[in-house]
Design a protein around this motif. Structure first.
Motif, PDB file in Angstrom:
ATOM      1  N   UNK A  80      -2.829   0.892 -11.571  1.00  0.00           N
ATOM      2  CA  UNK A  80      -4.285   0.850 -11.407  1.00  0.00           C
ATOM      3  C   UNK A  80      -4.771   2.036 -10.582  1.00  0.00           C
ATOM      4  N   UNK A  81      -5.981   2.479 -10.889  1.00  0.00           N
ATOM      5  CA  UNK A  81      -6.617   3.535 -10.111  1.00  0.00           C
ATOM      6  C   UNK A  81      -8.014   3.132  -9.658  1.00  0.00           C
ATOM      7  N   UNK A  82      -8.668   2.258 -10.414  1.00  0.00           N
ATOM      8  CA  UNK A  82     -10.009   1.779 -10.078  1.00  0.00           C
ATOM      9  C   UNK A  82      -9.973   0.257 -10.149  1.00  0.00           C
ATOM     10  N   UNK A  83     -10.738  -0.392  -9.287  1.00  0.00           N
ATOM     11  CA  UNK A  83     -10.716  -1.856  -9.239  1.00  0.00           C
ATOM     12  C   UNK A  83      -9.651  -2.292  -8.259  1.00  0.00           C
ATOM     13  N   UNK A  84      -8.890  -3.302  -8.618  1.00  0.00           N
ATOM     14  CA  UNK A  84      -7.784  -3.742  -7.767  1.00  0.00           C
ATOM     15  C   UNK A  84      -6.760  -2.621  -7.682  1.00  0.00           C
ATOM     16  N   UNK A  85      -6.528  -2.141  -6.481  1.00  0.00           N
ATOM     17  CA  UNK A  85      -5.599  -1.018  -6.324  1.00  0.00           C
ATOM     18  C   UNK A  85      -4.202  -1.540  -6.006  1.00  0.00           C
ATOM     19  N   UNK A  86      -3.239  -0.632  -6.059  1.00  0.00           N
ATOM     20  CA  UNK A  86      -1.840  -0.952  -5.774  1.00  0.00           C
ATOM     21  C   UNK A  86      -1.288  -1.990  -6.746  1.00  0.00           C
ATOM     22  N   UNK A  87      -1.722  -1.925  -7.994  1.00  0.00           N
ATOM     23  CA  UNK A  87      -1.236  -2.870  -8.999  1.00  0.00           C
ATOM     24  C   UNK A  87      -0.478  -2.155 -10.106  1.00  0.00           C
ATOM     25  N   UNK A  88       0.534  -2.842 -10.575  1.00  0.00           N
ATOM     26  CA  UNK A  88       1.304  -2.443 -11.745  1.00  0.00           C
ATOM     27  C   UNK A  88       1.120  -3.551 -12.771  1.00  0.00           C
ATOM     28  N   UNK A  89       0.851  -3.175 -14.012  1.00  0.00           N
ATOM     29  CA  UNK A  89       0.725  -4.148 -15.102  1.00  0.00           C
ATOM     30  C   UNK A  89       1.653  -3.696 -16.215  1.00  0.00           C
ATOM     31  N   UNK A  90       2.503  -4.608 -16.682  1.00  0.00           N
ATOM     32  CA  UNK A  90       3.305  -4.292 -17.858  1.00  0.00           C
ATOM     33  C   UNK A  90       3.200  -5.437 -18.843  1.00  0.00           C
ATOM     34  N   UNK A  91       3.196  -5.056 -20.121  1.00  0.00           N
ATOM     35  CA  UNK A  91       2.959  -6.019 -21.200  1.00  0.00           C
ATOM     36  C   UNK A  91       4.126  -5.941 -22.177  1.00  0.00           C
ATOM     37  N   UNK A  92       4.665  -7.116 -22.498  1.00  0.00           N
ATOM     38  CA  UNK A  92       5.800  -7.237 -23.409  1.00  0.00           C
ATOM     39  C   UNK A  92       5.416  -8.163 -24.559  1.00  0.00           C
ATOM     40  N   UNK A 122       8.985  -4.058  -2.486  1.00  0.00           N
ATOM     41  CA  UNK A 122       7.748  -3.322  -2.750  1.00  0.00           C
ATOM     42  C   UNK A 122       6.646  -4.230  -3.296  1.00  0.00           C
ATOM     43  N   UNK A 123       7.035  -5.382  -3.837  1.00  0.00           N
ATOM     44  CA  UNK A 123       6.095  -6.302  -4.493  1.00  0.00           C
ATOM     45  C   UNK A 123       5.571  -7.316  -3.480  1.00  0.00           C
ATOM     46  N   UNK A 174       0.828  -1.197   0.000  1.00  0.00           N
ATOM     47  CA  UNK A 174       0.000   0.000   0.000  1.00  0.00           C
ATOM     48  C   UNK A 174       0.872   1.261   0.000  1.00  0.00           C
ATOM     49  N   UNK A 175       0.590   2.149  -0.940  1.00  0.00           N
ATOM     50  CA  UNK A 175       1.293   3.424  -1.016  1.00  0.00           C
ATOM     51  C   UNK A 175       2.637   3.401  -1.715  1.00  0.00           C
ATOM     52  N   UNK A 176       3.045   2.262  -2.259  1.00  0.00           N
ATOM     53  CA  UNK A 176       4.393   2.175  -2.827  1.00  0.00           C
ATOM     54  C   UNK A 176       4.454   2.365  -4.349  1.00  0.00           C
ATOM     55  N   UNK A 177       3.312   2.621  -4.995  1.00  0.00           N
ATOM     56  CA  UNK A 177       3.337   2.813  -6.452  1.00  0.00           C
ATOM     57  C   UNK A 177       4.256   3.969  -6.862  1.00  0.00           C
TER      58      UNK A 177
END
Length: 109
Positions: free
Chosen positions: A43-55, A86-87, A12-15
């Motif tokens: 993320x800002x809505x839904x599941x919070x505190x998430x990072x998504x990256x696509x390769x 942080x993860x 929480x809070x580490x984004x």
């Protein structure tokens, strides 16, 4: 083409800290080895505190080779401790687009 979708749930809070250190150091190392960055999101809505990256990868062998090169890079190894704590959880998916997807692809046989 294959796409790897990596989702990290952060403390929480580490984004802001995560994005800062990845932006300053990590992304250049990743791009050097992984190449085809499709997108990097928080993320800002839904599941919070998430990072998504696509390769994107031409083949699964291409992905395996590139990921192995990244893992072996001393700069990457030195960078990992900056984000590791942080993860909280990590999820990884490999997907391929349908023939009608804007990203192109072919339907499975």
């Amino acid at each position: 083409m294959y796409y790897e979708i990596r989702t990290y749930r952060l403390k929480n809070g580490s984004i802001p800290e995560y994005l800062r250190v990845v932006g300053e150091i990590g992304i250049a190392i990743q791009k050097r080895h992984l190449g085809n960055l499709i997108g990097y999101f928080s993320s800002e809505i839904g599941s919070i505190n998430e990072i998504v990256h696509i390769w994107g990868y031409a083949t699964l062998d291409d992905r395996q080779r590139r990921r192995a090169q990244l893992a072996a890079d001393p700069e990457w190894q030195a960078f990992l401790p900056k984000i590791r704590d942080l993860i909280v959880t990590a999820e990884n998916k490999i997907v391929s687009p349908a023939s009608f997807s804007p990203l192109g692809g072919k339907d499975p046989i």
